[in-house]
Motif scaffolding. Structure first.
Motif, PDB file in Angstrom:
ATOM      1  N   LEU A  42       0.681  -1.387  -0.056  1.00  0.00           N
ATOM      2  CA  LEU A  42      -0.008  -0.137   0.054  1.00  0.00           C
ATOM      3  C   LEU A  42       0.937   1.372   0.003  1.00  0.00           C
ATOM      4  N   LYS A  43       2.084   1.064  -0.128  1.00  0.00           N
ATOM      5  CA  LYS A  43       3.103   2.093   0.389  1.00  0.00           C
ATOM      6  C   LYS A  43       2.996   3.298  -1.064  1.00  0.00           C
ATOM      7  N   ALA A  44       2.915   4.751  -0.653  1.00  0.00           N
ATOM      8  CA  ALA A  44       2.763   5.553  -1.858  1.00  0.00           C
ATOM      9  C   ALA A  44       4.030   6.344  -1.565  1.00  0.00           C
ATOM     10  N   GLY A  45       4.259   6.931  -2.692  1.00  0.00           N
ATOM     11  CA  GLY A  45       5.561   8.033  -2.530  1.00  0.00           C
ATOM     12  C   GLY A  45       6.662   7.288  -3.801  1.00  0.00           C
ATOM     13  N   PRO A  46       7.687   8.147  -4.147  1.00  0.00           N
ATOM     14  CA  PRO A  46       8.660   7.718  -4.894  1.00  0.00           C
ATOM     15  C   PRO A  46       8.986   6.255  -4.931  1.00  0.00           C
ATOM     16  N   ALA A  47       9.636   5.730  -5.981  1.00  0.00           N
ATOM     17  CA  ALA A  47      10.223   4.333  -5.963  1.00  0.00           C
ATOM     18  C   ALA A  47      11.479   4.576  -5.671  1.00  0.00           C
ATOM     19  N   ASP A  48      12.067   3.494  -5.024  1.00  0.00           N
ATOM     20  CA  ASP A  48      13.756   3.399  -4.762  1.00  0.00           C
ATOM     21  C   ASP A  48      14.371   2.807  -6.098  1.00  0.00           C
ATOM     22  N   ARG A  49      14.541   3.767  -7.037  1.00  0.00           N
ATOM     23  CA  ARG A  49      14.885   3.358  -8.437  1.00  0.00           C
ATOM     24  C   ARG A  49      16.238   2.578  -8.304  1.00  0.00           C
ATOM     25  N   SER A  50      16.959   2.798  -7.533  1.00  0.00           N
ATOM     26  CA  SER A  50      18.121   2.148  -7.668  1.00  0.00           C
ATOM     27  C   SER A  50      17.952   0.641  -7.093  1.00  0.00           C
ATOM     28  N   VAL A  51      17.310   0.285  -5.980  1.00  0.00           N
ATOM     29  CA  VAL A  51      17.041  -1.015  -5.714  1.00  0.00           C
ATOM     30  C   VAL A  51      16.355  -1.655  -6.651  1.00  0.00           C
ATOM     31  N   ALA A  52      15.337  -1.067  -7.294  1.00  0.00           N
ATOM     32  CA  ALA A  52      14.387  -1.758  -8.010  1.00  0.00           C
ATOM     33  C   ALA A  52      15.163  -2.260  -9.475  1.00  0.00           C
ATOM     34  N   GLU A  53      15.894  -1.193  -9.988  1.00  0.00           N
ATOM     35  CA  GLU A  53      16.832  -1.627 -11.192  1.00  0.00           C
ATOM     36  C   GLU A  53      17.519  -2.688 -11.148  1.00  0.00           C
ATOM     37  N   GLY A  54      18.185  -2.569  -9.723  1.00  0.00           N
ATOM     38  CA  GLY A  54      19.339  -3.790  -9.493  1.00  0.00           C
ATOM     39  C   GLY A  54      18.617  -4.975  -9.485  1.00  0.00           C
ATOM     40  N   ALA A  55      17.251  -5.087  -8.951  1.00  0.00           N
ATOM     41  CA  ALA A  55      16.718  -6.503  -8.567  1.00  0.00           C
ATOM     42  C   ALA A  55      16.245  -6.920 -10.406  1.00  0.00           C
ATOM     43  N   VAL A  56      15.816  -5.951 -11.085  1.00  0.00           N
ATOM     44  CA  VAL A  56      15.408  -6.303 -12.304  1.00  0.00           C
ATOM     45  C   VAL A  56      16.401  -6.862 -13.182  1.00  0.00           C
ATOM     46  N   ALA A  57      17.551  -6.026 -13.185  1.00  0.00           N
ATOM     47  CA  ALA A  57      18.833  -6.390 -13.688  1.00  0.00           C
ATOM     48  C   ALA A  57      19.191  -8.213 -13.309  1.00  0.00           C
ATOM     49  N   GLN A  58      19.172  -8.201 -11.954  1.00  0.00           N
ATOM     50  CA  GLN A  58      19.531  -9.582 -11.736  1.00  0.00           C
ATOM     51  C   GLN A  58      18.659 -10.678 -12.242  1.00  0.00           C
ATOM     52  N   LEU A  59      17.089 -10.463 -12.603  1.00  0.00           N
ATOM     53  CA  LEU A  59      16.374 -11.293 -13.205  1.00  0.00           C
ATOM     54  C   LEU A  59      16.760 -11.524 -14.580  1.00  0.00           C
ATOM     55  N   TYR A  60      17.215 -10.287 -15.235  1.00  0.00           N
ATOM     56  CA  TYR A  60      17.466 -10.514 -16.604  1.00  0.00           C
ATOM     57  C   TYR A  60      18.751 -11.506 -16.553  1.00  0.00           C
ATOM     58  N   ARG A  61      19.638 -11.364 -16.075  1.00  0.00           N
ATOM     59  CA  ARG A  61      20.933 -12.006 -15.998  1.00  0.00           C
ATOM     60  C   ARG A  61      20.558 -13.484 -15.603  1.00  0.00           C
ATOM     61  N   LEU A  62      19.949 -13.751 -14.636  1.00  0.00           N
ATOM     62  CA  LEU A  62      19.403 -15.311 -14.362  1.00  0.00           C
ATOM     63  C   LEU A  62      18.702 -15.772 -15.323  1.00  0.00           C
ATOM     64  N   SER A  63      18.035 -15.016 -16.119  1.00  0.00           N
ATOM     65  CA  SER A  63      17.164 -15.702 -17.259  1.00  0.00           C
ATOM     66  C   SER A  63      17.937 -15.766 -18.563  1.00  0.00           C
ATOM     67  N   GLY A  64      19.385 -15.358 -18.509  1.00  0.00           N
ATOM     68  CA  GLY A  64      20.182 -15.445 -19.719  1.00  0.00           C
ATOM     69  C   GLY A  64      20.217 -14.272 -20.387  1.00  0.00           C
ATOM     70  N   PHE A  65      19.680 -12.906 -20.025  1.00  0.00           N
ATOM     71  CA  PHE A  65      19.726 -11.830 -21.042  1.00  0.00           C
ATOM     72  C   PHE A  65      20.736 -10.780 -20.084  1.00  0.00           C
ATOM     73  N   ASP A  66      21.193  -9.858 -21.162  1.00  0.00           N
ATOM     74  CA  ASP A  66      21.890  -8.845 -20.752  1.00  0.00           C
ATOM     75  C   ASP A  66      21.067  -7.972 -19.950  1.00  0.00           C
ATOM     76  N   GLU A  67      21.699  -6.765 -19.109  1.00  0.00           N
ATOM     77  CA  GLU A  67      21.093  -5.938 -18.173  1.00  0.00           C
ATOM     78  C   GLU A  67      20.397  -5.049 -19.205  1.00  0.00           C
ATOM     79  N   PRO A  68      19.239  -4.702 -18.913  1.00  0.00           N
ATOM     80  CA  PRO A  68      18.320  -3.718 -19.913  1.00  0.00           C
ATOM     81  C   PRO A  68      18.863  -2.423 -19.470  1.00  0.00           C
TER      82      PRO A  68
END
Length: 420
Positions: A42-68
């Motif tokens: 339910l949290k409102a307010g700005p995203a923590d972009r650095s944490v979110a981008e780091g997590a998504v980049a990990q998912l790309y790598r674990l799935s065999g793709f380059d970081e986006p």
């Protein structure tokens, strides 16, 4: 995001204490963790972009793709517009690598959940036999399900129900009701077109992540290294961001809402909430996109700011129409709409109160009736609300119509001491 287990309360068998009082305290701790996850959803307010981008980049790598590369938008509506403008959405005639990205990440996460589910299903905990959650227990299994469904988590614990069904009901199902069925579905109404890709709901994925993390957090069982890593990644996304989408070379990331307003779900036993704001939008985003919601029902803005009999008459959605009438008040609506009274009678199931049966307006479509009754229990403010129910047009008796709403004949309803 794993937490250190509390060894004094978790015996070697990977479950909670057999002592009823200690066990009830364990379950209250589970509920506290559930509420923490609800807060993320339910949290409102700005995203923590650095944490979110780091997590998504990990998912790309674990799935065999380059970081986006990352493109941030203020709302899901803005995401839909950007995805369409860049032609990122899937087409049925031209397969692209973007299909492989989102499908591969989805498969990675789905396979992990299946592995963890199998571990949960296979685990055999030492628990008093008469209360053990097992399909082999016949009537005891039915009794356990009833206690978990109808009682609070603490009551289920004191009744000796094993922790697994309690965690499932008070964590996964509760958060799914509040966040996915409630918030995510409401946000979806702001998007003008399909995304053409798998949507990950960021903070509203809490119902999935919290369920497995709580088993791990309290030392109830152990998952494999890969699954723990994926849990940590998903936990980071729940805590840091709104919705997001994976495409070839680019991930579209959405900010969290700027405002989220909720109220407790009536008679909630497991901390469920629903969107509600009677003054302004219950959900707002930074680009102005918003959702008006009254007691969990998504409504047009006119229902809150300018409900009129004319608008109610032409409204086709039954729930929107009901919400608008309740904004005006049933007495005021009936007076302004000039509805014909068909029958009135004392309410045998609610002493001192009256039942009224009205013909529905012609604009509502189809022949029908409106039964106006008084709630059998008081609201939080101590008042007893009047409410209207749509009933078939064949009824000429208010008592018969009231009985029908309970699956009873009018004569049987008349014998009730009191309804609720």
């Amino acid at each position: 995001m794993s937490a250190v287990p509390l060894p004094s309360t978790f015996p070697r068998r990977g479950t909670f204490s057999d002592n009823p009082d200690i066990y009830a305290e364990n379950i209250r701790a589970v509920c506290a963790q559930r509420d923490r996850w609800l807060g993320y959803g339910l949290k409102a307010g700005p995203a923590d972009r650095s944490v979110a981008e780091g997590a998504v980049a990990q998912l790309y790598r674990l799935s065999g793709f380059d970081e986006p590369d990352f493109h941030w938008v203020p709302s899901p509506r803005a995401a839909a517009t950007f995805i369409a403008s860049r032609h990122l959405a899937r087409t049925t005639t031209l397969p692209t690598a973007s299909i492989e990205v989102d499908a591969s990440i989805a498969t990675l996460l789905s396979d992990s959940r299946h592995r963890m589910d199998r571990i949960i299903e296979r685990r055999h905990i030492e628990w008093p036999r008469e209360h053990r959650w097992s399909e082999a227990n016949g009537r005891n299994d039915v009794r356990a399900r009833s206690i978990v469904a109808r009682g609070t988590p603490t009551e289920a614990a004191l009744a000796g129900i094993s922790p697994d069904p309690i965690v499932d009901r008070t964590v996964r199902k509760s958060l799914h009701t509040s966040l996915f069925d409630g918030v995510a579905v409401a946000i979806r109404t702001t998007t003008p077109r399909p995304f053409g890709s798998i949507t990950w709901y960021g903070q509203q994925e809490a119902h999935r992540v919290a369920y497995y993390d709580i088993f791990r957090h309290f030392g109830l069982l152990s998952f494999g290294r890969e699954d723990c890593e994926l849990l940590d990644i998903q936990s980071a996304l729940v805590e840091s961001t709104g919705w997001w989408w994976a495409f070839e070379n680019i991930a579209v990331m959405c900010e969290r809402p700027t405002a989220v307003h909720v109220e407790p779900l009536p008679d909630s036993l497991h901390g469920e909430v629903r969107l509600h704001n009677s003054i302004e939008p219950a959900l707002k985003f930074g680009d102005g996109s918003a959702v008006h919601v009254l007691s969990g029902t998504v409504v047009p803005s006119w229902v809150i700011h300018d409900p009129t009999v004319e608008r109610i008459t032409v409204e086709r959605n039954v729930e929107v129409r009901r919400s608008a009438i309740e904004r005006i008040g049933w007495d005021s609506y009936l007076d302004q709409a000039g509805l014909r009274l068909v029958d009135t009678d004392d309410d045998p199931g609610n002493p001192g109160c009256t039942l009224q049966l009205f013909a529905t307006p012609a604009g509502w479509g189809g022949e029908g009736r409106i039964l106006l009754a008084v709630n059998g229990s008081r609201e939080r403010d101590g008042e007893r609300r009047r409410y209207g129910l749509r009933v078939p047009g064949a009824f000429a008796s208010a008592v018969d119509a009231a009985g029908w709403t309970y699956g009873l004949a009018g004569a049987d309803y008349a014998q009730l001491l009191r309804r609720t």
